[in-house]
Design an enzyme around this catalytic site. Structure first.
Site, PDB file in Angstrom:
ATOM      1  N   ASP A  87       0.843  -1.190   0.000  1.00 42.65           N
ATOM      2  CA  ASP A  87       0.000   0.000   0.000  1.00 42.65           C
ATOM      3  C   ASP A  87       0.877   1.237   0.000  1.00 42.65           C
ATOM      4  O   ASP A  87       2.069   1.177   0.317  1.00 42.65           O
ATOM      5  CB  ASP A  87      -0.903  -0.018   1.240  1.00 42.65           C
ATOM      6  N   THR A  89       1.338   5.494   1.217  1.00 41.41           N
ATOM      7  CA  THR A  89       1.229   6.232   2.478  1.00 41.41           C
ATOM      8  C   THR A  89       1.274   7.722   2.186  1.00 41.41           C
ATOM      9  O   THR A  89       1.754   8.148   1.124  1.00 41.41           O
ATOM     10  CB  THR A  89       2.354   5.845   3.450  1.00 41.41           C
ATOM     11  N   GLU A 109      -8.116  -0.113   4.683  1.00 45.70           N
ATOM     12  CA  GLU A 109      -6.671  -0.312   4.625  1.00 45.70           C
ATOM     13  C   GLU A 109      -6.133  -0.844   5.950  1.00 45.70           C
ATOM     14  O   GLU A 109      -5.280  -1.740   5.970  1.00 45.70           O
ATOM     15  CB  GLU A 109      -5.979   1.004   4.268  1.00 45.70           C
TER      16      GLU A 109
END
Length: 232
Positions: A87, A89, A109
């Site tokens: 993922d 950020t 998430e």
């Protein structure tokens, strides 16, 4: 050629694909950097360089993109654990603590990351900071109580702005139908205190502090991709 943030994101995302193995159960992140990863993963899957994958998307947008790429999808309710989640950020600090939620998917998430044996972050160089808080901290709240939550937060001296949607006058809504307050902290020297304060407020669904969760960052820089591993 100038190495733009978009190019740094793309390089970080593609470099992180090397940690994926056939047969894995994967969490697919949300946002512009994660989108590069999903497209790259889709290409590897279509070329049969990665096989027998099961993917859990963290948002409707990621699910739609993964479907376009032909990736095999399931839901978090149909798996016990995930091998890996990749993922993006909004910020990360030297301890790999994160602020996430700029794309509005912080709840899903965090759920997906919490069920993952390994949580890998992909980012461009602008996301590396000495202290979290330059980027507004997203807090997902139920619409019923958003003003009450905002007042509680502002009583502690932190401005809480209701995130607007693309339609003028309408609040932004998450995939769960909730609102987001973006907190203008200006810096958070005491992350556990902030976490404790937000989790104690009725009406808060989730916050964008991901503390002690990330295992590694693939950081796109001007001339390379740096791998930063969490140190105990």
């Amino acid at each position: 050629m100038v190495n733009t943030p978009q190019e740094q994101k793309r390089k970080a995302a593609l470099a992180a694909l090397e940690v994926i193995e056939s047969g894995m159960k994967l969490g697919l992140g949300t946002g512009s950097t994660a989108a590069f990863m999903v497209r790259g993963l889709g290409q590897l899957y279509r070329e049969h360089k990665l096989n027998d994958l099961i993917c859990v998307p963290t948002s409707v947008a990621t699910r739609n993109l993964a479907q376009e790429q032909g990736l095999p999808l399931t839901t978090i309710n149909d798996v016990d654990r995930l091998d890996l989640t990749i993922d993006g950020t909004d910020e990360f600090d030297p301890q790999l603590n994160l602020i996430k939620g700029g794309g509005g998917a912080l709840l899903r998430e965090k759920i997906v990351a919490s069920l993952s044996d390994r949580f890998v972050i992909i980012a461009d160089a602008s996301k590396e900071v000495d202290q979290l808080g330059r980027f507004p901290l997203p807090v997902e709240v139920v619409p019923f109580a958003w003003k009450t939550v905002a007042r509680h937060i502002e009583n502690s001296g932190i401005q809480a702005l209701l995130r607007a949607s693309m339609n003028p006058g309408d609040p932004y809504k998450t995939d769960q139908g909730n609102y987001i307050l973006d907190l203008q902290t200006g810096g958070m020297p005491d992350l556990p205190k902030m976490k404790w304060m937000l989790e104690g407020l009725p009406g808060v669904v989730e916050h964008g502090l991901f503390l002690d969760m990330a295992d590694e960052v693939f950081l796109g820089k001007e001339d390379r991709v740096e791998r930063i591993t969490k140190t105990n």
